[in-house]
Design a protein around this motif. Structure first.
Motif, PDB file in Angstrom:
ATOM      1  N   PRO A  73       0.841  -1.197   0.000  1.00 29.60           N
ATOM      2  CA  PRO A  73       0.000   0.000   0.000  1.00 29.60           C
ATOM      3  C   PRO A  73       0.883   1.258   0.000  1.00 29.60           C
ATOM      4  O   PRO A  73       2.003   1.243   0.512  1.00 29.60           O
ATOM      5  CB  PRO A  73      -0.813  -0.109   1.285  1.00 29.60           C
ATOM      6  CG  PRO A  73      -0.129  -1.117   2.119  1.00 29.60           C
ATOM      7  CD  PRO A  73       0.663  -1.999   1.197  1.00 29.60           C
ATOM      8  N   ILE A 121      -3.097   8.550  -5.725  1.00 31.20           N
ATOM      9  CA  ILE A 121      -3.463   7.337  -4.984  1.00 31.20           C
ATOM     10  C   ILE A 121      -4.899   6.904  -5.326  1.00 31.20           C
ATOM     11  O   ILE A 121      -5.165   5.729  -5.567  1.00 31.20           O
ATOM     12  CB  ILE A 121      -3.315   7.554  -3.459  1.00 31.20           C
ATOM     13  CG1 ILE A 121      -1.831   7.654  -3.086  1.00 31.20           C
ATOM     14  CG2 ILE A 121      -3.964   6.426  -2.677  1.00 31.20           C
ATOM     15  CD1 ILE A 121      -1.587   8.030  -1.643  1.00 31.20           C
ATOM     16  N   LYS A 122      -5.816   7.860  -5.418  1.00 31.25           N
ATOM     17  CA  LYS A 122      -7.203   7.530  -5.767  1.00 31.25           C
ATOM     18  C   LYS A 122      -7.292   6.978  -7.189  1.00 31.25           C
ATOM     19  O   LYS A 122      -8.068   6.078  -7.465  1.00 31.25           O
ATOM     20  CB  LYS A 122      -8.100   8.757  -5.620  1.00 31.25           C
ATOM     21  CG  LYS A 122      -8.342   9.161  -4.190  1.00 31.25           C
ATOM     22  CD  LYS A 122      -9.207  10.397  -4.134  1.00 31.25           C
ATOM     23  CE  LYS A 122      -9.368  10.870  -2.677  1.00 31.25           C
ATOM     24  NZ  LYS A 122     -10.116  12.129  -2.599  1.00 31.25           N
ATOM     25  N   VAL A 124      -4.908   5.348  -8.819  1.00 30.11           N
ATOM     26  CA  VAL A 124      -4.268   4.032  -8.903  1.00 30.11           C
ATOM     27  C   VAL A 124      -5.142   2.944  -8.297  1.00 30.11           C
ATOM     28  O   VAL A 124      -5.200   1.832  -8.796  1.00 30.11           O
ATOM     29  CB  VAL A 124      -2.884   4.067  -8.199  1.00 30.11           C
ATOM     30  CG1 VAL A 124      -2.269   2.691  -8.107  1.00 30.11           C
ATOM     31  CG2 VAL A 124      -1.958   4.998  -8.936  1.00 30.11           C
ATOM     32  N   GLN A 125      -5.856   3.276  -7.243  1.00 34.16           N
ATOM     33  CA  GLN A 125      -6.678   2.267  -6.571  1.00 34.16           C
ATOM     34  C   GLN A 125      -7.923   2.097  -7.291  1.00 34.16           C
ATOM     35  O   GLN A 125      -8.599   1.676  -7.891  1.00 34.16           O
ATOM     36  CB  GLN A 125      -6.973   2.652  -5.136  1.00 34.16           C
ATOM     37  CG  GLN A 125      -5.716   2.663  -4.315  1.00 34.16           C
ATOM     38  CD  GLN A 125      -5.965   3.165  -2.901  1.00 34.16           C
ATOM     39  OE1 GLN A 125      -7.009   3.693  -2.576  1.00 34.16           O
ATOM     40  NE2 GLN A 125      -4.974   3.003  -2.058  1.00 34.16           N
TER      41      GLN A 125
END
Length: 125
Positions: A73, A121-122, A124-125
């Motif tokens: 993570p 990050i948003k 990629v997830q």
């Protein structure tokens, strides 16, 4: 313009076309077709028993893609930035997914802000 001056390019083009056609018909290195005499004198092919033709075997190939690599993570922004307001490309090397996508995360810049990092990050997830 004189008539002979206009005729010169036409003659030159004709000569080039004729030369190309004659080169295309060049038989150098090729054997001539057999004549009537040689065709009559050719011996008949020997009768040999050839092995029976078998159909090729059926082959089934099964393939699966490799498992996706497990990625840790994303670390907190403060850990990558070292307490500063930005993450540089050298600091991004600590988290390989960010290092690989640094230009996208930084919007083609030289550093990533906290807001850009969180948006990345948003994404990629």
């Amino acid at each position: 313009m004189k008539a002979r001056n206009a005729l010169l390019p036409v003659l030159a083009a004709g000569a080039l076309i004729f030369a190309g056609a004659s080169l295309a018909q060049d038989n150098t290195g090729q054997t001539p077709p057999p004549s009537q005499d040689t065709m009559q004198q050719a011996p008949a092919p020997a009768q040999t028993s050839a092995p029976a033709q078998t159909p090729p075997p059926d082959v089934t190939v099964r393939s699966v893609p490799p498992a996706a690599p497990q990625v840790a993570p994303p670390p907190p922004f403060s850990q990558l930035s070292g307490g500063s307001k930005w993450i540089t490309e050298e600091q991004a090397a600590a988290y390989p997914p960010l290092a690989n996508d640094f230009l996208n995360a930084s919007h083609h810049g030289t550093r990533v802000s906290k807001a850009q990092y969180e948006a990345w990050i948003k994404q990629v997830q």
